[in-house]
Design a protein around this motif. Structure first.
Motif, PDB file in Angstrom:
ATOM      1  N   ARG A 138      -0.688  32.722 130.275  1.00 37.18           N
ATOM      2  CA  ARG A 138      -1.506  32.677 131.482  1.00 37.18           C
ATOM      3  C   ARG A 138      -0.776  33.273 132.676  1.00 37.18           C
ATOM      4  O   ARG A 138      -1.310  34.116 133.401  1.00 37.18           O
ATOM      5  CB  ARG A 138      -1.904  31.224 131.778  1.00 37.18           C
ATOM      6  N   SER A 139       0.476  32.864 132.862  1.00 34.40           N
ATOM      7  CA  SER A 139       1.238  33.380 133.999  1.00 34.40           C
ATOM      8  C   SER A 139       1.844  34.750 133.707  1.00 34.40           C
ATOM      9  O   SER A 139       1.919  35.605 134.593  1.00 34.40           O
ATOM     10  CB  SER A 139       2.353  32.392 134.365  1.00 34.40           C
ATOM     11  N   GLY A 140       2.277  34.974 132.473  1.00 39.97           N
ATOM     12  CA  GLY A 140       2.913  36.240 132.135  1.00 39.97           C
ATOM     13  C   GLY A 140       1.981  37.426 132.170  1.00 39.97           C
ATOM     14  O   GLY A 140       2.354  38.523 132.612  1.00 39.97           O
ATOM     15  N   PHE A 141       0.751  37.214 131.701  1.00 40.11           N
ATOM     16  CA  PHE A 141      -0.214  38.315 131.642  1.00 40.11           C
ATOM     17  C   PHE A 141      -1.391  38.130 132.592  1.00 40.11           C
ATOM     18  O   PHE A 141      -2.359  38.886 132.541  1.00 40.11           O
ATOM     19  CB  PHE A 141      -0.733  38.487 130.210  1.00 40.11           C
ATOM     20  N   GLY A 142      -1.313  37.123 133.450  1.00 43.24           N
ATOM     21  CA  GLY A 142      -2.336  36.943 134.479  1.00 43.24           C
ATOM     22  C   GLY A 142      -3.686  36.491 133.972  1.00 43.24           C
ATOM     23  O   GLY A 142      -4.712  36.764 134.616  1.00 43.24           O
ATOM     24  N   PHE A 143      -3.713  35.777 132.843  1.00 43.04           N
ATOM     25  CA  PHE A 143      -4.997  35.373 132.270  1.00 43.04           C
ATOM     26  C   PHE A 143      -5.810  34.455 133.185  1.00 43.04           C
ATOM     27  O   PHE A 143      -7.019  34.335 133.027  1.00 43.04           O
ATOM     28  CB  PHE A 143      -4.781  34.670 130.930  1.00 43.04           C
ATOM     29  N   GLY A 144      -5.145  33.824 134.134  1.00 48.54           N
ATOM     30  CA  GLY A 144      -5.859  32.931 135.041  1.00 48.54           C
ATOM     31  C   GLY A 144      -6.424  33.615 136.276  1.00 48.54           C
ATOM     32  O   GLY A 144      -7.110  32.987 137.090  1.00 48.54           O
ATOM     33  N   GLU A 145      -6.158  34.909 136.449  1.00 48.88           N
ATOM     34  CA  GLU A 145      -6.617  35.645 137.632  1.00 48.88           C
ATOM     35  C   GLU A 145      -8.071  36.105 137.468  1.00 48.88           C
ATOM     36  O   GLU A 145      -8.346  37.123 136.840  1.00 48.88           O
ATOM     37  CB  GLU A 145      -5.719  36.880 137.856  1.00 48.88           C
ATOM     38  N   HIS A 146      -8.991  35.322 138.013  1.00 49.98           N
ATOM     39  CA  HIS A 146     -10.420  35.667 137.986  1.00 49.98           C
ATOM     40  C   HIS A 146     -10.837  36.210 136.611  1.00 49.98           C
ATOM     41  O   HIS A 146     -11.240  37.374 136.477  1.00 49.98           O
ATOM     42  CB  HIS A 146     -10.741  36.706 139.066  1.00 49.98           C
ATOM     43  N   PRO A 147     -10.742  35.399 135.566  1.00 45.61           N
ATOM     44  CA  PRO A 147     -10.969  35.879 134.196  1.00 45.61           C
ATOM     45  C   PRO A 147     -12.362  36.467 133.960  1.00 45.61           C
ATOM     46  O   PRO A 147     -12.498  37.457 133.237  1.00 45.61           O
ATOM     47  CB  PRO A 147     -10.724  34.631 133.347  1.00 45.61           C
ATOM     48  N   ARG A 148     -13.390  35.865 134.522  1.00 44.36           N
ATOM     49  CA  ARG A 148     -14.749  36.385 134.303  1.00 44.36           C
ATOM     50  C   ARG A 148     -14.897  37.788 134.875  1.00 44.36           C
ATOM     51  O   ARG A 148     -15.463  38.682 134.225  1.00 44.36           O
ATOM     52  CB  ARG A 148     -15.781  35.441 134.918  1.00 44.36           C
ATOM     53  N   HIS A 149     -14.407  37.952 136.085  1.00 41.28           N
ATOM     54  CA  HIS A 149     -14.472  39.279 136.714  1.00 41.28           C
ATOM     55  C   HIS A 149     -13.670  40.288 135.909  1.00 41.28           C
ATOM     56  O   HIS A 149     -14.120  41.426 135.687  1.00 41.28           O
ATOM     57  CB  HIS A 149     -13.931  39.199 138.144  1.00 41.28           C
ATOM     58  N   ALA A 150     -12.483  39.883 135.466  1.00 39.83           N
ATOM     59  CA  ALA A 150     -11.622  40.790 134.702  1.00 39.83           C
ATOM     60  C   ALA A 150     -12.289  41.212 133.397  1.00 39.83           C
ATOM     61  O   ALA A 150     -12.276  42.401 133.031  1.00 39.83           O
ATOM     62  CB  ALA A 150     -10.280  40.119 134.423  1.00 39.83           C
ATOM     63  N   MET A 151     -12.871  40.257 132.678  1.00 41.00           N
ATOM     64  CA  MET A 151     -13.506  40.585 131.394  1.00 41.00           C
ATOM     65  C   MET A 151     -14.736  41.458 131.588  1.00 41.00           C
ATOM     66  O   MET A 151     -14.982  42.381 130.800  1.00 41.00           O
ATOM     67  CB  MET A 151     -13.863  39.298 130.645  1.00 41.00           C
ATOM     68  N   LEU A 152     -15.519  41.178 132.637  1.00 38.14           N
ATOM     69  CA  LEU A 152     -16.705  41.991 132.907  1.00 38.14           C
ATOM     70  C   LEU A 152     -16.309  43.416 133.266  1.00 38.14           C
ATOM     71  O   LEU A 152     -16.907  44.385 132.765  1.00 38.14           O
ATOM     72  CB  LEU A 152     -17.519  41.363 134.043  1.00 38.14           C
ATOM     73  N   TYR A 270      -5.527  47.262 134.847  1.00 42.99           N
ATOM     74  CA  TYR A 270      -4.562  46.160 134.907  1.00 42.99           C
ATOM     75  C   TYR A 270      -3.960  46.053 136.302  1.00 42.99           C
ATOM     76  O   TYR A 270      -3.768  44.952 136.832  1.00 42.99           O
ATOM     77  CB  TYR A 270      -3.476  46.396 133.866  1.00 42.99           C
ATOM     78  N   GLU A 271      -3.654  47.191 136.907  1.00 40.61           N
ATOM     79  CA  GLU A 271      -3.130  47.183 138.272  1.00 40.61           C
ATOM     80  C   GLU A 271      -4.123  46.550 139.245  1.00 40.61           C
ATOM     81  O   GLU A 271      -3.743  45.814 140.148  1.00 40.61           O
ATOM     82  CB  GLU A 271      -2.825  48.609 138.727  1.00 40.61           C
ATOM     83  N   LYS A 272      -5.385  46.836 139.049  1.00 40.61           N
ATOM     84  CA  LYS A 272      -6.408  46.353 139.981  1.00 40.61           C
ATOM     85  C   LYS A 272      -6.688  44.863 139.817  1.00 40.61           C
ATOM     86  O   LYS A 272      -6.847  44.140 140.800  1.00 40.61           O
ATOM     87  CB  LYS A 272      -7.712  47.137 139.768  1.00 40.61           C
ATOM     88  N   THR A 273      -6.731  44.393 138.545  1.00 42.54           N
ATOM     89  CA  THR A 273      -7.134  43.013 138.286  1.00 42.54           C
ATOM     90  C   THR A 273      -5.963  42.046 138.164  1.00 42.54           C
ATOM     91  O   THR A 273      -6.144  40.830 138.331  1.00 42.54           O
ATOM     92  CB  THR A 273      -7.942  42.936 136.980  1.00 42.54           C
ATOM     93  N   ASN A 274      -4.755  42.550 137.832  1.00 42.51           N
ATOM     94  CA  ASN A 274      -3.599  41.709 137.564  1.00 42.51           C
ATOM     95  C   ASN A 274      -3.872  40.748 136.408  1.00 42.51           C
ATOM     96  O   ASN A 274      -3.264  39.676 136.319  1.00 42.51           O
ATOM     97  CB  ASN A 274      -3.183  40.913 138.808  1.00 42.51           C
ATOM     98  N   ASN A 275      -4.818  41.110 135.553  1.00 40.17           N
ATOM     99  CA  ASN A 275      -5.205  40.262 134.424  1.00 40.17           C
ATOM    100  C   ASN A 275      -5.333  41.135 133.181  1.00 40.17           C
ATOM    101  O   ASN A 275      -6.198  42.012 133.120  1.00 40.17           O
ATOM    102  CB  ASN A 275      -6.526  39.557 134.724  1.00 40.17           C
ATOM    103  N   LEU A 276      -4.470  40.891 132.192  1.00 36.89           N
ATOM    104  CA  LEU A 276      -4.489  41.715 130.985  1.00 36.89           C
ATOM    105  C   LEU A 276      -5.764  41.528 130.169  1.00 36.89           C
ATOM    106  O   LEU A 276      -6.089  42.354 129.322  1.00 36.89           O
ATOM    107  CB  LEU A 276      -3.260  41.385 130.118  1.00 36.89           C
ATOM    108  N   LEU A 277      -6.506  40.453 130.429  1.00 35.64           N
ATOM    109  CA  LEU A 277      -7.785  40.261 129.739  1.00 35.64           C
ATOM    110  C   LEU A 277      -8.716  41.443 129.965  1.00 35.64           C
ATOM    111  O   LEU A 277      -9.496  41.802 129.076  1.00 35.64           O
ATOM    112  CB  LEU A 277      -8.470  38.981 130.235  1.00 35.64           C
TER     113      LEU A 277
END
Length: 304
Positions: A138-152, A270-277
């Motif tokens: 979660r912290s290493g790959f940013g999975f907690g950073e606005h996950p719904r927005h990132a996945m969409l 990835y740069e924009k979202t900070n979330n690898l999801l």
């Protein structure tokens, strides 16, 4: 904005060494599966003894790279790891020469063994890598950073790139034929997918294409290597070097440029979202569409 990652150089070296060793283990497993006693120049007993020796060396190499290295323990861990790895490879080559196995034709079994030894091994190795840095996924790959927005966003980017990838692929194929008289072939992975004639094979290959490949490749290239190189003050080198290597590991001239551009796009996401999801879902969406289209229309923009 992509946050700084604590990835250490020695940990990345150990991660890559472990993945390479797992690939050698995969080759060993495939050699056992394809062993032909009738054509072999050694007995089955000797062959399997050699295989066990090679496996022991390769597993020993993994054991030595599993734990962190430091200046104090470098000689006691790195040197034995190198010795075990090279010895394992040498014994594997010896077993290959006398196994009676000939040819390297594309097969479903071969693809599954290769994938499980690379992408399949990469997933637990990445988890260990992150944990050894005192972080979690979660912290290493940013999975907690606005996950719904990132996945969409990831799904939108992955699907939107499909016509771009097809256009680039067809354009490259056309230019190669018209200018150089070359017929560029498709990836071995695509050829193997076409060979799948049972639902068991198709489901297994679907899991590889749509789940394992996105998780492992995005974790390695965008999650680890891209931010590590970027942190040294070389953002463009990080962007393009990881994209080139990502394209190269697919071993196909026709798909090289489209995959390189796709990798650049995913890094920007990835740069924009900070979330690898976002990257994982985008990669998975791209592969999923291609996987389905391969069987529905017998066309593809090169999945994986």
């Amino acid at each position: 904005m992509l946050t700084e990652k604590p990835w250490r150089a020695e940990a990345i070296v150990r991660l890559l060494a472990a993945m390479f060793t797992c690939m050698m283990l995969g080759s060993l497993v495939l050699l056992v599966i394809r062993f032909n006693p009738a054509a072999a120049t050694i007995s089955a007993t000797i062959f399997y003894s050699i295989v066990v020796a090679a496996a022991a060396c390769l597993l020993g190499a993994i054991a030595f790279v599993a734990r962190p290295w430091s200046l104090d323990n470098f000689k006691s861990r790195a040197a034995p790891a190198v010795v075990c790895l090279y010895l394992g490879i040498a014994i594997l080559g010896f077993a290959q020469n006398y196994s009676g196995v000939t040819g390297k034709e594309a097969t479903i079994t071969g693809m599954l063994a290769s994938t499980l030894s690379f992408q399949g091994a990469a997933i637990p190795l990445l988890w260990v890598f992150v944990r050894q840095h005192g972080a979690n996924l979660r912290s290493g790959f940013g999975f907690g950073e606005h996950p719904r927005h990132a996945m969409l966003l990831g799904a939108t980017v992955g699907l939107a790139f499909i016509p771009v990838g097809l256009g680039l692929q067809y354009g490259i194929a056309f230019l190669a034929k018209q200018c150089f008289g070359l017929e560029l072939g498709e990836q071995n992975a695509v050829t193997i997918l076409r060979l799948a004639d049972s639902w068991t094979d198709r489901i297994a290959l679907g899991v590889v294409t749509m789940i394992l490949a996105p998780l492992a490749e995005e974790g390695l290239f965008r999650g680890v290597l891209f931010p590590f190189i970027r942190r040294w003050g070389w953002p463009q080198a990080a962007l393009w070097s990881t994209a080139v290597v990502f394209a190269l590991i697919h071993f196909n001239t026709l798909s090289f440029f489209p995959l390189m551009i796709f990798a650049v796009v995913l890094a920007k996401v990835y740069e924009k979202t900070n979330n690898l999801l976002a990257c994982i879902v985008g990669h998975a969406a791209f592969n999923c569409f291609n996987y389905v289209m391969l069987f529905v229309t017998n066309t593809s923009s090169q999945p994986q």
